[in-house]
Design a protein around this motif. Structure first.
Motif, PDB file in Angstrom:
ATOM      1  N   GLN A 249       1.281  -1.445   0.125  1.00 28.23           N
ATOM      2  CA  GLN A 249       0.187   0.206  -0.499  1.00 28.23           C
ATOM      3  C   GLN A 249       0.536   1.493   0.228  1.00 28.23           C
ATOM      4  N   ILE A 250       1.232   1.576  -1.248  1.00 33.99           N
ATOM      5  CA  ILE A 250       1.990   2.855  -1.480  1.00 33.99           C
ATOM      6  C   ILE A 250       1.692   3.364  -2.503  1.00 33.99           C
ATOM      7  N   PRO A 251       1.826   5.347  -2.474  1.00 31.15           N
ATOM      8  CA  PRO A 251       1.246   5.843  -3.372  1.00 31.15           C
ATOM      9  C   PRO A 251       1.472   5.165  -4.801  1.00 31.15           C
ATOM     10  N   TRP A 252       0.983   5.255  -5.600  1.00 33.46           N
ATOM     11  CA  TRP A 252       0.546   4.255  -7.218  1.00 33.46           C
ATOM     12  C   TRP A 252       0.516   5.519  -8.469  1.00 33.46           C
ATOM     13  N   ALA A 253       0.975   5.522  -9.857  1.00 37.86           N
ATOM     14  CA  ALA A 253       0.023   5.800 -11.156  1.00 37.86           C
ATOM     15  C   ALA A 253       0.275   5.206 -11.935  1.00 37.86           C
ATOM     16  N   LEU A 254      -0.934   5.341 -12.713  1.00 39.46           N
ATOM     17  CA  LEU A 254      -0.256   4.067 -13.811  1.00 39.46           C
ATOM     18  C   LEU A 254      -0.882   4.867 -15.365  1.00 39.46           C
ATOM     19  N   SER A 255      -1.008   4.392 -16.336  1.00 40.86           N
ATOM     20  CA  SER A 255      -1.145   5.187 -17.210  1.00 40.86           C
ATOM     21  C   SER A 255      -1.532   4.554 -18.572  1.00 40.86           C
ATOM     22  N   TYR A 256      -1.974   5.532 -19.788  1.00 43.60           N
ATOM     23  CA  TYR A 256      -1.803   4.695 -20.595  1.00 43.60           C
ATOM     24  C   TYR A 256      -1.947   6.153 -21.553  1.00 43.60           C
ATOM     25  N   THR A 257      -1.927   5.885 -23.713  1.00 42.16           N
ATOM     26  CA  THR A 257      -1.869   6.219 -24.098  1.00 42.16           C
ATOM     27  C   THR A 257      -2.897   6.328 -24.983  1.00 42.16           C
ATOM     28  N   THR A 258      -3.330   7.794 -25.556  1.00 42.62           N
ATOM     29  CA  THR A 258      -4.295   7.293 -26.766  1.00 42.62           C
ATOM     30  C   THR A 258      -4.289   5.954 -27.447  1.00 42.62           C
ATOM     31  N   GLU A 259      -3.358   5.935 -28.137  1.00 41.37           N
ATOM     32  CA  GLU A 259      -3.754   4.562 -29.458  1.00 41.37           C
ATOM     33  C   GLU A 259      -1.959   3.956 -28.432  1.00 41.37           C
ATOM     34  N   ASP A 260      -2.235   3.137 -27.088  1.00 43.65           N
ATOM     35  CA  ASP A 260      -0.579   2.946 -27.249  1.00 43.65           C
ATOM     36  C   ASP A 260      -1.167   2.101 -27.941  1.00 43.65           C
ATOM     37  N   GLY A 261      -2.221   0.962 -28.771  1.00 40.07           N
ATOM     38  CA  GLY A 261      -2.300  -0.097 -29.854  1.00 40.07           C
ATOM     39  C   GLY A 261      -1.079  -0.264 -30.376  1.00 40.07           C
ATOM     40  N   GLY A 262      -0.637   0.696 -31.062  1.00 39.79           N
ATOM     41  CA  GLY A 262       0.533   1.106 -32.301  1.00 39.79           C
ATOM     42  C   GLY A 262       1.363   0.781 -31.682  1.00 39.79           C
ATOM     43  N   GLY A 386      -1.115   8.965 -34.381  1.00 34.04           N
ATOM     44  CA  GLY A 386      -2.206   9.177 -32.819  1.00 34.04           C
ATOM     45  C   GLY A 386      -0.933   9.433 -31.747  1.00 34.04           C
ATOM     46  N   THR A 387      -1.197   9.375 -31.051  1.00 32.29           N
ATOM     47  CA  THR A 387      -0.472   9.030 -29.611  1.00 32.29           C
ATOM     48  C   THR A 387      -0.016   7.997 -29.178  1.00 32.29           C
ATOM     49  N   VAL A 388       1.117   7.286 -29.430  1.00 35.89           N
ATOM     50  CA  VAL A 388       1.043   5.840 -29.513  1.00 35.89           C
ATOM     51  C   VAL A 388       2.432   5.089 -28.183  1.00 35.89           C
ATOM     52  N   HIS A 389       2.480   3.891 -27.913  1.00 34.19           N
ATOM     53  CA  HIS A 389       2.978   3.426 -27.067  1.00 34.19           C
ATOM     54  C   HIS A 389       4.378   4.163 -26.826  1.00 34.19           C
ATOM     55  N   GLY A 390       4.635   4.592 -25.950  1.00 32.22           N
ATOM     56  CA  GLY A 390       5.868   5.371 -25.580  1.00 32.22           C
ATOM     57  C   GLY A 390       5.995   6.875 -25.647  1.00 32.22           C
TER      58      GLY A 390
END
Length: 461
Positions: A249-262, A386-390
């Motif tokens: 139980q520690i502060p955590w952030a996670l994300s994705y980009t709008t076109e990660d599936g590129g 678009g905005t891809v992975h990375g």
């Protein structure tokens, strides 16, 4: 460079029909700012991506990260591919060796970083893609809270379908057959035989698991280990661990980009030298064969009918009655984004909303690079991916997957990301902010909270 182990264990990977790597690879590399105004520094521990199959910490440049001058950076190397993740599903060859390497490195950092001017009580663990999923997997150990103060996962978490997979036992024995261990079904015999083979033989065998190109992109990865496995990494599925509340139980952030599936849909746009057509055209005849590998549900389905029903449903939902071609590509890419990245990010946030105690944040990045992974995989520049992975992560760590030179808007975002990391480590209550925007905590929230980051600023969705 600091080497944390003396034994030589291979970290060799296959890439474009060539082998690369280093047999003496279990190392941590420490970078300290040239800042004489302070005696100690917070620490960012970095786990690289690469689908658990390839890549390396040296491939992500650190000049941009270190330019801020406020953090010590520690890059972690770990075993990859079948060398790091082959598993027979029993105690004899339980798997997850790459994750165990990471854990050992993180413990080493905690115990030794003070000798390099680091603050052992101010450690942030970050990763991208498989590195982001690795960060989450490390968090599934309750005692991880004694190592890290906070964590961030960019475009990868433990629930993504390409992370913890079924079918590992079958792949391990098939690996043995390919390298000359025969048709044995005895895991001890298989282990003994594999140990007699060279690292290059074992890694070269990965080619036999690819359906086409580099698909599936993670034939060997994390598994759920049996309870009797010595020093098992995880013995329950991540969903069950999260629902039990028995995780760090520690502060955590996670994300994705709008076109990660590129990643890795864009490879379907590469023109074939034999026909001059894009590979995506072949999906019209091969969708039911290829989709379970592309989207990682082949081993989670009980019957072929189940697989075909899933494939049919996905095609109908995203393309309707249209054919697979260049014109319909962006809808296919959206399918990849949702299945491989977005859906499980939102699912994780929902689970932590119910079972978490420390702050958990989510964000979506939407600001396309001029040239990124999409163009690199497709080997063409006439498509707007678009905005891809990375596209976000490589504003912090330079990588050859996208152009090094940043636009003026990207330079601003890069500085804001670096400040976000620094402030997150030092925050006493786990608050996270990007520029003028304060992230909303998902724990106990009535709905999923996401922050949007674009070239025009940021805002809560």
């Amino acid at each position: 460079m600091v080497r944390c182990l003396d034994n030589k264990i291979p970290c060799i990977w296959i890439l474009e029909r060539k082998l690369a790597g280093d047999e003496d690879c279990l190392t941590v590399s420490i970078y300290k700012p040239k800042n004489s105004s302070r005696k100690s520094f917070p620490v960012a521990a970095f786990i690289h991506g690469g689908a658990f199959m390839f890549g390396g910490s040296s491939e992500d440049g650190h000049d941009r990260f270190m330019s801020d001058g406020n953090l010590i950076l520690v890059k972690i190397s770990y075993r990859l591919g079948p060398l790091g993740f082959a598993s027979t599903g029993d105690a004899n060859l339980s798997g997850n060796f790459g994750l165990k390497d990471q854990r050992l490195a993180l413990l080493w950092i905690k115990q030794n970083i003070a000798s390099f001017g680091g603050e052992p009580d101010n450690i942030l663990v970050i990763g991208h893609s498989a590195g982001g999923a690795s960060v989450h997997l490390q968090m599934l150990h309750e005692d991880f809270r004694n190592v890290a103060k906070a964590a961030i996962s960019f475009s990868g978490n433990a629930l993504d379908p390409w992370v913890v997979q079924q079918g590992g036992r079958g792949r391990a024995f098939e690996l043995g057959r390919i390298v000359g261990c025969g048709q044995t079904s005895d895991s001890l015999k298989l282990k003994k035989c594999l140990k007699s083979k060279s690292a290059s033989e074992i890694v070269s065998a990965v080619r036999s698991f690819l359906v086409f190109s580099y698909v599936p992109f993670t034939p060997f990865g994390p598994v759920v280990e049996p309870a009797d496995a010595p020093e098992a990494f995880i013995t329950q599925h991540p969903i069950d661990i999260i629902q039990s509340g028995k995780f760090a139980q520690i502060p955590w952030a996670l994300s994705y980009t709008t076109e990660d599936g590129g990643y890795n849909a864009a490879l379907l746009l590469e023109k074939q030298s034999s026909t001059g057509q894009e590979l995506i055209e072949e999906l019209n005849d091969r969708w039911f064969d290829w989709a379970p590998y592309l989207l990682f549900y082949r081993d989670s389905m009980t019957t072929i009918k189940d697989m075909d029903d899933c494939s049919r449903k996905l095609r109908q939902e995203y393309l309707g009655d249209r054919r697979f071609n260049v014109e319909s590509y962006l809808d296919l890419q959206r399918l990849f984004t949702d299945v491989l990245f977005k859906n499980e990010t939102e699912k994780v946030l929902d689970l932590y909303r119910k079972h978490g105690k420390s702050p958990v944040y989510g964000f979506v990045y939407d600001n396309p690079a001029n040239a990124g992974i999409g163009q690199a995989l497709a080997k063409r520049t006439d498509i707007h991916f678009g905005t891809v992975h990375g596209d976000d992560y490589f504003l912090i760590f330079e990588n050859s997957a996208r152009e090094f030179q940043l636009r003026s808007d990207e330079k601003i975002i890069s500085r804001n990301f670096l400040k976000m990391l620094n402030d997150f480590i030092l925050s006493e209550n786990g608050t996270l902010a990007f520029d003028t925007c304060v992230f909303q905590d998902n724990v106990d929230s009535s709905k999923i909270q996401l922050l949007s980051i674009t070239r025009n600023g940021c805002g809560n969705l």
